[in-house]
Design an enzyme around this catalytic site. Structure first.
Site, PDB file in Angstrom:
ATOM      1  N   LYS A 210       0.842  -1.197   0.000  1.00 44.37           N
ATOM      2  CA  LYS A 210       0.000   0.000   0.000  1.00 44.37           C
ATOM      3  C   LYS A 210       0.878   1.250   0.000  1.00 44.37           C
ATOM      4  O   LYS A 210       1.580   1.519   0.979  1.00 44.37           O
ATOM      5  CB  LYS A 210      -0.903   0.042   1.235  1.00 44.37           C
ATOM      6  CG  LYS A 210      -1.955   1.145   1.099  1.00 44.37           C
ATOM      7  CD  LYS A 210      -2.677   1.438   2.391  1.00 44.37           C
ATOM      8  CE  LYS A 210      -1.943   2.429   3.250  1.00 44.37           C
ATOM      9  NZ  LYS A 210      -1.736   3.743   2.597  1.00 44.37           N
TER      10      LYS A 210
ATOM     11  N   THR B  38       6.442   7.239  13.749  1.00 41.93           N
ATOM     12  CA  THR B  38       6.563   6.465  14.987  1.00 41.93           C
ATOM     13  C   THR B  38       5.182   6.190  15.581  1.00 41.93           C
ATOM     14  O   THR B  38       4.922   5.098  16.094  1.00 41.93           O
ATOM     15  CB  THR B  38       7.483   7.220  15.966  1.00 41.93           C
ATOM     16  OG1 THR B  38       8.801   7.230  15.390  1.00 41.93           O
ATOM     17  CG2 THR B  38       7.556   6.557  17.327  1.00 41.93           C
TER      18      THR B  38
ATOM     19  N   GLU C 126      10.347   0.860  10.156  1.00 43.71           N
ATOM     20  CA  GLU C 126      11.308   1.942   9.871  1.00 43.71           C
ATOM     21  C   GLU C 126      10.569   3.237  10.168  1.00 43.71           C
ATOM     22  O   GLU C 126       9.680   3.629   9.421  1.00 43.71           O
ATOM     23  CB  GLU C 126      11.701   1.935   8.386  1.00 43.71           C
ATOM     24  CG  GLU C 126      12.340   0.658   7.902  1.00 43.71           C
ATOM     25  CD  GLU C 126      13.836   0.615   8.124  1.00 43.71           C
ATOM     26  OE1 GLU C 126      14.382   1.574   8.705  1.00 43.71           O
ATOM     27  OE2 GLU C 126      14.444  -0.376   7.719  1.00 43.71           O
TER      28      GLU C 126
ATOM     29  N   CYS D 129      13.394  10.900   6.600  1.00 37.28           N
ATOM     30  CA  CYS D 129      13.382  10.319   7.957  1.00 37.28           C
ATOM     31  C   CYS D 129      14.733  10.493   8.644  1.00 37.28           C
ATOM     32  O   CYS D 129      14.790  10.698   9.844  1.00 37.28           O
ATOM     33  CB  CYS D 129      13.015   8.851   7.882  1.00 37.28           C
ATOM     34  SG  CYS D 129      14.067   7.932   6.765  1.00 37.28           S
TER      35      CYS D 129
ATOM     36  N   GLU E 263      10.486  15.379  15.781  1.00 34.94           N
ATOM     37  CA  GLU E 263      10.733  15.370  14.333  1.00 34.94           C
ATOM     38  C   GLU E 263       9.875  16.453  13.680  1.00 34.94           C
ATOM     39  O   GLU E 263       8.670  16.512  13.906  1.00 34.94           O
ATOM     40  CB  GLU E 263      10.348  13.992  13.785  1.00 34.94           C
ATOM     41  CG  GLU E 263      10.662  13.831  12.319  1.00 34.94           C
ATOM     42  CD  GLU E 263      10.335  12.435  11.809  1.00 34.94           C
ATOM     43  OE1 GLU E 263       9.232  11.932  12.102  1.00 34.94           O
ATOM     44  OE2 GLU E 263      11.183  11.861  11.102  1.00 34.94           O
TER      45      GLU E 263
HETATM   46  P1  NAD Z   1       2.339   7.834   8.390  1.00 31.35           P
HETATM   47  O1  NAD Z   1       2.708   6.910   9.481  1.00 31.35           O
HETATM   48  O2  NAD Z   1       1.253   8.785   8.620  1.00 31.35           O
HETATM   49  O3  NAD Z   1       1.914   7.006   7.091  1.00 31.35           O
HETATM   50  C1  NAD Z   1       2.748   6.023   6.517  1.00 31.35           C
HETATM   51  C2  NAD Z   1       1.887   4.971   5.853  1.00 31.35           C
HETATM   52  O4  NAD Z   1       1.123   4.306   6.852  1.00 31.35           O
HETATM   53  C3  NAD Z   1       0.894   5.517   4.854  1.00 31.35           C
HETATM   54  O5  NAD Z   1       0.818   4.607   3.775  1.00 31.35           O
HETATM   55  C4  NAD Z   1      -0.404   5.535   5.644  1.00 31.35           C
HETATM   56  O6  NAD Z   1      -1.549   5.414   4.841  1.00 31.35           O
HETATM   57  C5  NAD Z   1      -0.247   4.308   6.507  1.00 31.35           C
HETATM   58  N1  NAD Z   1      -1.012   4.333   7.744  1.00 31.35           N
HETATM   59  C6  NAD Z   1      -1.432   5.420   8.461  1.00 31.35           C
HETATM   60  N2  NAD Z   1      -2.087   5.031   9.567  1.00 31.35           N
HETATM   61  C7  NAD Z   1      -2.067   3.665   9.570  1.00 31.35           C
HETATM   62  C8  NAD Z   1      -2.557   2.671  10.463  1.00 31.35           C
HETATM   63  N3  NAD Z   1      -3.216   3.002  11.579  1.00 31.35           N
HETATM   64  N4  NAD Z   1      -2.342   1.367  10.163  1.00 31.35           N
HETATM   65  C9  NAD Z   1      -1.664   1.021   9.069  1.00 31.35           C
HETATM   66  N5  NAD Z   1      -1.191   1.910   8.167  1.00 31.35           N
HETATM   67  C10 NAD Z   1      -1.389   3.221   8.423  1.00 31.35           C
HETATM   68  O7  NAD Z   1       3.688   8.541   7.965  1.00 31.35           O
HETATM   69  P2  NAD Z   1       3.878   9.632   6.812  1.00 31.35           P
HETATM   70  O8  NAD Z   1       3.408  10.933   7.343  1.00 31.35           O
HETATM   71  O9  NAD Z   1       3.338   9.125   5.527  1.00 31.35           O
HETATM   72  O10 NAD Z   1       5.464   9.615   6.637  1.00 31.35           O
HETATM   73  C11 NAD Z   1       6.295  10.397   7.396  1.00 31.35           C
HETATM   74  C12 NAD Z   1       6.955   9.572   8.473  1.00 31.35           C
HETATM   75  O11 NAD Z   1       7.638   8.461   7.915  1.00 31.35           O
HETATM   76  C13 NAD Z   1       8.011  10.349   9.202  1.00 31.35           C
HETATM   77  O12 NAD Z   1       7.875  10.172  10.587  1.00 31.35           O
HETATM   78  C14 NAD Z   1       9.319   9.747   8.723  1.00 31.35           C
HETATM   79  O13 NAD Z   1      10.363   9.867   9.609  1.00 31.35           O
HETATM   80  C15 NAD Z   1       8.941   8.345   8.467  1.00 31.35           C
HETATM   81  N6  NAD Z   1       9.859   7.714   7.502  1.00 31.35           N
HETATM   82  C16 NAD Z   1      10.754   6.792   7.968  1.00 31.35           C
HETATM   83  C17 NAD Z   1      11.655   6.197   7.098  1.00 31.35           C
HETATM   84  C18 NAD Z   1      12.657   5.190   7.606  1.00 31.35           C
HETATM   85  O14 NAD Z   1      13.230   4.475   6.795  1.00 31.35           O
HETATM   86  N7  NAD Z   1      12.877   5.091   8.896  1.00 31.35           N
HETATM   87  C19 NAD Z   1      11.640   6.522   5.748  1.00 31.35           C
HETATM   88  C20 NAD Z   1      10.714   7.481   5.293  1.00 31.35           C
HETATM   89  C21 NAD Z   1       9.825   8.057   6.204  1.00 31.35           C
END
Ligand code: NAD
Length: 473
Positions: free
Chosen positions: A177, A231, A251, A285, A377
């Site tokens: 997804k 997180t 991650e 990230c 963050e």
């Molecule tokens: P997010 O957690 O809001 O969303 C990430 C994904 O999870 C999306 O596809 C979203 O639809 C899905 N999602 C949201 N709620 C969910 C739930 N309850 N159950 C299952 N899936 C769900 O994060 P974001 O705002 O899209 O991305 C930014 C974050 O991602 C930042 O905190 C960043 O640090 C992190 N990030 C980490 C890495 C890494 O490798 N550590 C890489 C890129 C981004």
């Protein structure tokens, strides 16, 4: 040739009817109820996507389950042929992927073209090679099964590559997804799976938001969840999967420290900082978002940073000269602006910022290490800075965080730099560099930045389990 390229990407969308179904069992479903994908730089709607229902997720999982024995039985060499085919098609269509990524995400075309898309290709090439080596180098491992993969919006195709390539190399099948704001390159990737003749059901792509992610994490037919994102969502996924027996890798977020010592080469330090925090609008990230600088050089370094910031060009992501493009979505722009409003430090913003979904590069100095801006963050083009006096204080400040994703040490004394690097509690530490990635180098965090690795043998191993049947990989 930017407009021409955009036209090419839009032509692909129009050819597809600019309404997308889901990619299940090797073909696209009829487009259903909608989710709009927007170009953040213009506000224009690029395409309408389908929000997967519970039945759709069931169908995708069933297709992945059905495809699993055949895919695993191909063995490493058989799977490598398919991964090479995918890599070659990513290369062939690199320009289309880059333009689509920029239109959908807002990142500068130069970065999409030179970083995101080539790294995604390399991930497939690299894992094709690893797949060939698995039978000899990992004879005691077997695939996990059906993998549910949930990815964020900041590097849409690259995050897909980090997840899909190792899963397939190890003999798993996938339901992926993409993030709801940026699903287009994942759908183009589905197109490429068809072109490459990938067996139906090996890769399935379902679109939608948190509710679709929840359906995946709760689904009994999924054996492993691989998640990259915030997180907070990572915590939620741990709750939902608790007791289910699903394998899990997370991650998550970060607040990576960038330590600058008094013997650092300040000019290259500043260029490193441009990569560390202003690459991809700071929506990274492992962004070097927390500058810790030795007190004796702090004023000089801050001055140099401010001068360099004045040269950053913020604007049209399709312009090849742009350094900082659009934020992914107005919601994200407002989130960043809201976090730094009323900061206790001294804020400096540079450059003429166009109207719309943009955020100026910003430096905030004079913050206490415990300040929320030093701890939380921000995920935008905002660098926060504090000073230290001694090596021990620097290490203590760097490790004083709930995260542990990345860090970077700047010093011309390589002995000191390596000694400090070893004392930092982070999954990745760069020395005199920042944001460097390679498909062979495992990437991942500790503490609230998550666990498990993407990339390298370490990442591949996270998609395997002990081989109890004795069948070759
Ligand atoms: P997010 O957690 O809001 O969303 C990430 C994904 O999870 C999306 O596809 C979203 O639809 C899905 N999602 C949201 N709620 C969910 C739930 N309850 N159950 C299952 N899936 C769900 O994060 P974001 O705002 O899209 O991305 C930014 C974050 O991602 C930042 O905190 C960043 O640090 C992190 N990030 C980490 C890495 C890494 O490798 N550590 C890489 C890129 C981004």
């Amino acid at each position: 040739n930017a407009p021409e390229s955009a036209a090419e990407a839009l032509a692909w969308l129009v050819d597809k009817g600019d309404r997308f179904g889901l990619f299940i069992d090797g073909s696209f479903t009829e487009p259903g109820n909608g989710l709009e994908s927007m170009n953040p730089a213009t506000g224009e709607v690029l395409a309408t996507l389908t929000v997967a229902t519970a039945q759709d997720v069931d169908a995708a999982v069933a297709a992945a389950r059905h495809a699993l024995p055949g895919w695993a039985a191909l063995g490493g060499h058989g799977r490598a042929r398919h991964l090479y085919a995918l890599a070659r098609l990513l290369q062939k269509h690199a320009r289309l992927f880059a333009v689509l990524e920029t239109l959908d995400n807002g990142k500068p075309i130069r970065e999409a073209r030179d970083v995101d898309i080539p790294l995604a290709q390399r991930h497939f090439y690299h894992h094709a090679g690893l797949a060939q080596l698995m039978a000899s180098d990992m004879p005691d491992r077997a695939p996990i099964g059906v993998c549910g993969q949930i990815i964020p919006w900041n590097f849409p195709l690259l995050m897909l590559a980090w997840k899909v390539a190792p899963a397939l190399a190890a003999g798993n099948t996938v339901v992926l997804k993409p993030a709801e704001w940026t699903s287009l390159t994942a759908l183009l990737f589905a197109d490429i799976c068809q072109q490459a003749g990938l067996p139906p059901g090996v890769v399935n792509i379902v679109t939608g938001g948190a509710e679709v992610g929840e359906m995946m994490t709760a689904h009994p037919g999924i054996d492993k969840i691989a998640f990259t994102g915030s997180t907070a969502t990572g915590r939620r996924i741990r709750e939902v999967t608790a007791g289910s027996g699903k394998a899990l890798t997370l991650e998550l977020g970060g607040k990576s420290a960038y330590l600058v010592f008094d013997d650092a080469d300040l000019d290259s330090t500043v260029e490193g900082l441009v990569d560390a925090i202003w690459f991809n609008q700071g929506e990274v990230c492992c962004a070097g978002s927390r500058l810790l600088v030795q007190e004796s050089i702090a004023d000089r370094l801050h001055d140099k940073i401010r001068k360099r910031m004045e040269k950053l060009r913020v604007g049209d992501p399709m312009d090849k000269n742009t350094d900082i493009g659009a934020m992914v979505h107005p919601v994200q722009r407002d989130r960043v602006a809201g976090m730094i409003a009323g900061s206790r430090g001294e804020a400096f913003s540079a450059g003429a910022v166009p109207e719309g979904c943009y955020h100026a590069p910003t430096l905030i100095t004079g913050l206490a290490p415990s300040d929320p801006l030093m701890q939380e963050e921000i995920f935008g083009p905002v660098l926060v800075s504090a000073t230290f006096r001694t090596v021990d204080e620097a290490v203590q400040m760097a490790n004083n965080t709930r995260y542990g994703l990345a860090a970077s040490v700047w010093s011309e004394g390589i002995g000191r730099a390596l000694e400090v690097a070893r004392r930092l509690e982070a999954g990745v530490v760069w020395v005199n560099g920042a944001n460097m990635f390679d498909a062979a180098a495992p990437f991942g965090g500790m503490r609230e930045s998550g666990f498990g690795r993407d990339g390298g043998w370490e990442g591949l191993r996270d998609y395997t389990q002990p081989n109890v049947s004795g069948a070759p990989l």
